[in-house]
Design an enzyme around this catalytic site. Structure first.
Site, PDB file in Angstrom:
ATOM      1  N   LYS A  16       0.701  -1.252  -0.041  1.00 30.34           N
ATOM      2  CA  LYS A  16      -0.010   0.036  -0.081  1.00 30.34           C
ATOM      3  C   LYS A  16       0.884   1.199   0.041  1.00 30.34           C
ATOM      4  O   LYS A  16       0.583   2.034  -0.811  1.00 30.34           O
ATOM      5  CB  LYS A  16      -0.949  -0.042   1.156  1.00 30.34           C
ATOM      6  N   GLY A  40       3.422  -0.566   8.599  1.00 24.25           N
ATOM      7  CA  GLY A  40       4.778  -0.274   8.344  1.00 24.25           C
ATOM      8  C   GLY A  40       4.625  -0.040   6.758  1.00 24.25           C
ATOM      9  O   GLY A  40       4.365  -1.043   6.040  1.00 24.25           O
ATOM     10  N   HIS A  41       4.702   1.044   6.083  1.00 25.40           N
ATOM     11  CA  HIS A  41       4.392   1.180   4.700  1.00 25.40           C
ATOM     12  C   HIS A  41       5.667   1.533   4.105  1.00 25.40           C
ATOM     13  O   HIS A  41       6.177   2.608   4.367  1.00 25.40           O
ATOM     14  CB  HIS A  41       3.152   2.383   4.162  1.00 25.40           C
ATOM     15  N   ARG A 142     -15.114   4.990  26.078  1.00 23.21           N
ATOM     16  CA  ARG A 142     -15.322   6.397  26.359  1.00 23.21           C
ATOM     17  C   ARG A 142     -14.560   6.904  27.297  1.00 23.21           C
ATOM     18  O   ARG A 142     -14.868   7.922  28.104  1.00 23.21           O
ATOM     19  CB  ARG A 142     -16.870   6.676  26.347  1.00 23.21           C
ATOM     20  N   GLN A 223      -3.427  -1.674   7.488  1.00 25.85           N
ATOM     21  CA  GLN A 223      -3.613  -3.157   7.693  1.00 25.85           C
ATOM     22  C   GLN A 223      -4.474  -3.543   6.485  1.00 25.85           C
ATOM     23  O   GLN A 223      -4.128  -3.061   5.417  1.00 25.85           O
ATOM     24  CB  GLN A 223      -4.457  -3.137   8.995  1.00 25.85           C
ATOM     25  N   THR A 300       7.721  -4.961  12.903  1.00 31.01           N
ATOM     26  CA  THR A 300       8.234  -5.806  14.044  1.00 31.01           C
ATOM     27  C   THR A 300       9.483  -6.561  13.374  1.00 31.01           C
ATOM     28  O   THR A 300      10.092  -7.516  14.425  1.00 31.01           O
ATOM     29  CB  THR A 300       7.231  -6.796  14.495  1.00 31.01           C
TER      30      THR A 300
END
Ligand code: GDP
Ligand code: IMO
Ligand code: MG
Length: 433
Positions: A16, A40-41, A142, A223, A300
């Site tokens: 991506k 991680g892109h 909340r 993701q 990671t």
């Protein structure tokens, strides 16, 4: 001007980042709408290599406005590091904006992520330990702290105190670990607030304003669909709406703003972390694909599990997202294989099925049923024209298109920004050049 969405169709890491960077050239805005620094892109430009975690992948172009949208969870510690790192490499960062209503990842979220994983043991998700799940849990519960809260010291103090008091009960009484200190965290985050305050905006109004001024907007998913909290392989998923539905809830825009839904899929599958993977390869081809595709997590560094292309789940992902343009990445990675398998059905207990079963996350008795394609056994990374691809390669691509009934817009044949075969040149030029 109707906006474009990039979304991952498998279990993440489809490329991506590369594709967002490519399509950013002709965008005014690139917007992240969900997830956090679990992403991680990667972007490769000649010999330069960047990995973006929270910052939109349009950042390499100095004129692109990069918005970290309302639906994202932000860890200021790592965001500041990421900004500094880009500046170190000479990338301009003045157009990075942060939504004032995005939620903040706190140190206790990272700890609780880790402790919950330890508690789950064999049933652990295999998270990135970035604190994403606990931060979204507080948002939905909340009790979360938002970016805007950091701007009001008194409010922040009250909210943080309440949270830490509660979290320390969980940390000490349930997990039997050491408590965390309110003062340290308070001081740390007040410092972060000073560093990022000039980037904080009302992103909802800014995005609407951009839309009505006719600006070109690209939404960058993080993701992927099979990790989506609702539609993925639950519970082995992340905690946000990664599919195109998340664009509206994560950026405050109505669906009518959106037009082109560009799905990204690898020419095979990978998964990092635990959970079902019907086409996972147990033999040598796993290592070939991992080595050729450099399949190690960008966040990671964990080795990614590798498997054959799964058309059953891919069709499901196209359906969930309303994909009208498909991009296939990493086709070059398959070049060494003699035989390439494609999953077109599942064997599910005793039955053969052609759909993605909703309880896949709790049933590991699902195996891929394959058809086989002869490999092309030639390098293709240098090819830029579809007609020059080996015949076996074209047959593979055509079959994917036929099965999914979605047109392929582009094929990526290497990590570099330039290593692409544009199929639908007309659309590409109209929208992206
Ligand atoms: P993302 O999370 O979807 O942005 O994907 P990642 O960046 O985590 O992982 C994709 C990896 O594949 C990165 O290292 C990319 O540089 C690399 N990549 C992207 N497209 C291609 C391609 O077509 N061929 C090859 N060999 N590598 C690619
Ligand atoms: P990009 O944007 C691949 C996976 C983790 C784990 C599960 C839950 O680079 O494609 P989390 O930390 O989110 O609670 O972990 O989701 N995961 C990813 N896998 N690529 C990613 O992002 C991922 N982000 C989370 O490995 O299985
Ligand atoms: Mg990635």
């Amino acid at each position: 001007m109707p906006s474009n969405v990039i979304v991952g169709l498998q279990w993440g890491d489809e490329g991506k980042g590369k594709i967002t960077d490519l399509l950013s050239k002709n965008s005014d805005y690139v917007i992240r709408y969900q997830g956090g620094n679990n992403s991680g892109h990667s972007i490769h430009i000649n010999d330069r290599h960047f990995v973006l975690h929270s910052i939109p992948s349009g950042i390499i172009y100095s004129y692109v406005n990069c918005i970290i949208g309302p639906g994202v969870v932000i860890d200021p510690k790592y965001l500041i590091k990421e900004i500094k790192n880009l500046e170190f490499f000479g990338i301009k960062t003045d157009k990075i904006y942060i939504s004032n209503i995005a939620h903040v990842i706190m140190p206790y979220h990272r700890l609780l992520d880790k402790y919950q994983e330890e508690y789950l043991g064999k049933m652990s998700i295999g998270t990135t330990h970035c604190g994403i799940g606990p931060a979204y849990a507080d948002k939905i519960g909340r009790i979360g702290i938002r970016i805007i809260d950091l701007m009001d010291k008194n409010l922040f103090r009250i909210k943080l105190k309440k949270n830490i008091c509660f979290k320390n009960k969980i940390i000490t009484k349930i997990y039997k670990k050491d408590p965390i200190s309110f003062e340290d965290i308070y001081e740390e985050y007040i410092e972060y607030a000073k560093i990022i305050h000039h980037r904080i905006i009302d992103a909802v109004y800014k995005i609407h304003d951009a839309f009505y001024k006719g600006k070109k907007i690209l939404f960058e998913g993080a993701q992927a669909t099979l990790l989506d909290i609702n539609y993925g392989t639950y519970p082995y998923v992340t905690t946000s709406s990664c599919s195109t539905g998340g664009v509206c809830t994560g950026s405050g825009i109505p669906p009518v703003f959106l037009k082109n839904f560009i799905g990204i899929a690898k020419a095979y599958c990978t998964r990092v972390g635990n959970g079902p993977f019907p086409t996972e390869i147990k033999g040598d081809e796993n290592d070939i694909i991992r080595d050729e595709g450099d399949e190690y997590g960008s966040t990671t560094n964990r080795p990614r599990r590798c498997g054959w292309l799964d058309l059953v789940s891919l069709k499901y992902s196209c359906m969930i997202n309303g994909i009208n343009h498909l991009i296939i990445t990493k086709l070059d990675v398959l070049s060494k294989l003699k035989v390439i398998k494609v999953c077109t059905k599942y064997q599910y207990i005793e039955k053969i099925i052609k759909y993605f079963p909703s309880n896949i996350g709790v049933n590991d008795d699902i195996k891929g049923v394959y058809i086989e394609f002869p490999g092309w056994e030639k390098k293709i990374s240098h090819i830029r024209d579809y007609n020059n691809l080996p015949d076996n390669c074209k047959k593979y691509i055509k079959f994917i298109e036929y099965y999914l009934n979605v047109k392929i817009l582009l094929i990526s044949v290497g990590p570099d920004r330039t290593q692409n075969i544009i199929i639908n040149k007309h659309f590409f030029e109209k929208i992206f050049s």
